[in-house]
Design an enzyme around this catalytic site. Structure first.
Site, short mmCIF file in Angstrom:
data_model
loop_
_atom_site.label_atom_id
_atom_site.label_comp_id
_atom_site.label_asym_id
_atom_site.label_seq_id
_atom_site.Cartn_x
_atom_site.Cartn_y
_atom_site.Cartn_z
N ARG A 25 0.84 -1.21 0.00
CA ARG A 25 0.00 0.00 0.00
C ARG A 25 0.87 1.25 0.00
O ARG A 25 0.46 2.32 -0.45
CB ARG A 25 -0.97 -0.01 1.20
CG ARG A 25 -1.80 1.25 1.34
CD ARG A 25 -3.18 1.04 1.99
NE ARG A 25 -3.13 0.24 3.19
CZ ARG A 25 -2.67 0.64 4.38
NH1 ARG A 25 -2.18 1.87 4.51
NH2 ARG A 25 -2.67 -0.16 5.42
N TYR B 70 -12.94 17.08 -15.86
CA TYR B 70 -13.63 15.79 -15.86
C TYR B 70 -14.70 15.76 -14.75
O TYR B 70 -14.46 16.28 -13.65
CB TYR B 70 -12.59 14.67 -15.68
CG TYR B 70 -13.22 13.33 -15.43
CD1 TYR B 70 -14.11 12.77 -16.34
CD2 TYR B 70 -12.95 12.63 -14.27
CE1 TYR B 70 -14.71 11.56 -16.10
CE2 TYR B 70 -13.54 11.39 -14.02
CZ TYR B 70 -14.42 10.88 -14.94
OH TYR B 70 -15.03 9.67 -14.70
N ASP C 297 -3.77 18.68 -14.69
CA ASP C 297 -4.12 17.33 -15.13
C ASP C 297 -3.66 17.21 -16.58
O ASP C 297 -4.20 17.87 -17.47
CB ASP C 297 -5.64 17.14 -14.99
CG ASP C 297 -6.07 15.73 -15.37
OD1 ASP C 297 -5.43 15.11 -16.23
OD2 ASP C 297 -7.09 15.26 -14.81
N LYS D 52 -5.76 6.15 -19.32
CA LYS D 52 -5.96 6.65 -20.68
C LYS D 52 -4.73 6.38 -21.54
O LYS D 52 -4.33 5.23 -21.68
CB LYS D 52 -6.34 8.13 -20.60
CG LYS D 52 -7.46 8.41 -19.58
CD LYS D 52 -8.76 7.80 -20.00
CE LYS D 52 -9.89 7.77 -19.00
NZ LYS D 52 -9.83 8.27 -17.69
N1 LCS Z 1 -8.62 13.27 -15.41
C1 LCS Z 1 -9.16 13.26 -16.65
C2 LCS Z 1 -8.80 14.34 -17.61
C3 LCS Z 1 -10.03 12.23 -17.00
O1 LCS Z 1 -10.54 12.25 -18.23
C4 LCS Z 1 -10.35 11.22 -16.06
C5 LCS Z 1 -11.28 10.13 -16.37
C6 LCS Z 1 -9.78 11.29 -14.79
C7 LCS Z 1 -8.91 12.31 -14.50
C8 LCS Z 1 -10.06 10.25 -13.74
O2 LCS Z 1 -9.34 9.12 -14.03
P1 LCS Z 1 -9.79 7.63 -13.60
O3 LCS Z 1 -10.04 7.65 -12.15
O4 LCS Z 1 -11.01 7.31 -14.38
O5 LCS Z 1 -8.60 6.81 -13.98
N2 LCS Z 1 -12.01 10.35 -17.52
C9 LCS Z 1 -12.99 9.63 -17.97
C10 LCS Z 1 -13.74 9.98 -19.09
O6 LCS Z 1 -13.64 11.03 -19.72
N3 LCS Z 1 -14.60 9.05 -19.33
O7 LCS Z 1 -14.54 8.04 -18.39
C11 LCS Z 1 -13.49 8.34 -17.47
#
Ligand code: LCS
Length: 390
Positions: free
Chosen positions: A56, A109, A180, A205
């Site tokens: 962890r 997001y 981000d 992503k």
């Molecule tokens: N930052 C951005 C720019 C994102 O697009 C997302 C998720 C996150 C942070 C969060 O990341 P995760 O916890 O999902 O790994 N974006 C998503 C989207 O546009 N569609 O589904 C998830």
């Protein structure tokens, strides 16, 4: 490895000489690590010597990913977490405390937006503003402003924020800047070099690139990451070693994938632009993009994300349902083309009036252009648009 090229570092940075001679980083799929002795345990626990204790907090596979990301983003250190949201929450909780004020861009997001809305219950005030205009950032500052947070390009409208200009404003007033960088990845944009203090990522992503795991990463100074590791250990959102292994594997092809995503996106953007059923195409690689000059200054490539508006919101469901290859799904940055409707999907949590004001229109469709043959992506979008009648 700092003097070698980006592609070389994406493959080799952080990788270790394994005792067995293993060429690929092994998956250390273990929760605890054995201490050599009681004295060794006491010394590691007291922080007097480095050692692995419990996954962890620190794990050798995940650590390879962390070192690779720190190097590629040009930061001193990095911390991997189970998801992008785990990384963003840990980074934000590291940066601020009750009584502080945060300036966040209004287009981010959906879950990140929701996280900041929730911060009110911890005594943190958040102002959602349009950070693409640096004047707005100056105006929003208060004596207790400690953090400025934005995505550039922003999900889903593609709006850019000038990292250097906003960092200068924030630093003059004693606040940290957190960017981000999920859409661009360090291959196309390095916020720390532009003056930002902390970079966060959804590694789910482009970094992983194959849509088969979740992940998140924070990059910053050694001091920030040390504090973030402490916070994150207690929140408990550690990345699994298997996810780290998948993301390490994905990152080795990041530059070739990103270049193909961009090449395909450029062709798709031009196709959509020429289509009479499309109202508007928003892609930073188009000279018509309102912040084209900033895009060329701050990014070394334009990426695979496109936003476009249909002429009438009522046609969005028929268009989406008519696609045969492009997949109707949230997420982005993987091999296959994904398409979604932010108003009813990723940004449904944003109250409608605010959402419309922020430019996340009901007509807006978000496309994550994949690595398929571009003629096939265009043909699929074309046949679905043909089904839409005005
Ligand atoms: N930052 C951005 C720019 C994102 O697009 C997302 C998720 C996150 C942070 C969060 O990341 P995760 O916890 O999902 O790994 N974006 C998503 C989207 O546009 N569609 O589904 C998830």
């Amino acid at each position: 490895m700092n003097k070698t090229g980006f592609s070389t570092r994406a493959i080799h940075s952080g990788e270790r000489e394994e005792e067995t001679g293993a060429v690929v980083t092994p998956i250390y799929q273990t929760a605890p690590f054995k201490f050599k002795s009681a004295a060794h345990a006491a010394s590691v626990m007291a922080g007097e010597e480095k050692g692995y204790v419990y996954s962890r907090g620190l794990n050798p596979t995940t650590e390879v990913l962390e070192e690779k990301m720190a190097d590629l983003e040009g930061g001193e250190a990095a911390l991997a977490q189970a998801t992008g949201m785990a990384a963003i929450s840990a980074a934000v909780f590291t940066s601020i405390k009750a009584g502080d004020h945060v300036i966040a861009d209004e287009v981010i997001y959906g879950s990140t937006y929701d996280l900041f809305v929730d911060m009110a219950k911890f005594g943190v005030e958040v102002s959602f503003i349009d950070t693409s205009d640096s004047g707005n950032v100056e105006d929003a500052f208060r004596p207790n402003t400690k953090l400025v947070f934005f995505e550039t390009p922003a999900n889903p409208t593609m709006k850019l924020t000038d990292i250097k200009a906003v960092s200068e404003i924030a630093h003059e007033r004693g606040a940290e800047v957190m960017v981000d960088n999920t859409y661009m990845t360090p291959y196309y944009q390095q916020p720390l070099a532009c003056g930002a203090d902390v970079v966060v990522h959804s590694a789910t992503k482009y970094l992983n690139g194959h849509g088969d795991t979740l992940g998140g990463v924070i990059v910053g100074t050694s001091d920030f990451i040390k504090r973030a590791r402490h916070t994150a250990k207690n929140i408990g959102g550690a990345m699994s070693p298997f996810s780290a292994w998948l993301i390490i594997r994905g990152m080795k092809t990041l530059p070739v994938r990103m270049d193909r995503h961009t090449e395909n996106a450029m062709a798709v953007a031009r196709f959509l632009q020429s289509h009479d059923k499309i109202e508007k195409v928003i892609y930073p690689g188009l000279p018509e993009f309102p912040q084209y000059d900033l895009a060329k200054k701050q990014m070394s490539g334009f990426g695979g994300m496109i936003a476009f508006l249909l002429k009438d919101a009522k046609d969005v469901p028929l268009f989406l349902d008519s696609l045969k290859m492009c997949t109707l799904a949230v997420s982005l940055g993987e091999t296959g083309t994904l398409i979604q409707h932010p108003a009813t999907m990723t940004h449904a949590v944003v109250p409608r009036d605010d959402r419309i004001r922020y430019g996340i229109a009901d007509e807006l469709v978000r496309l994550s252009v994949g690595l398929e043959d571009v003629e096939d992506i265009i043909a699929d979008l074309g046949q679905a648009l043909d089904r839409v009648n005005y």
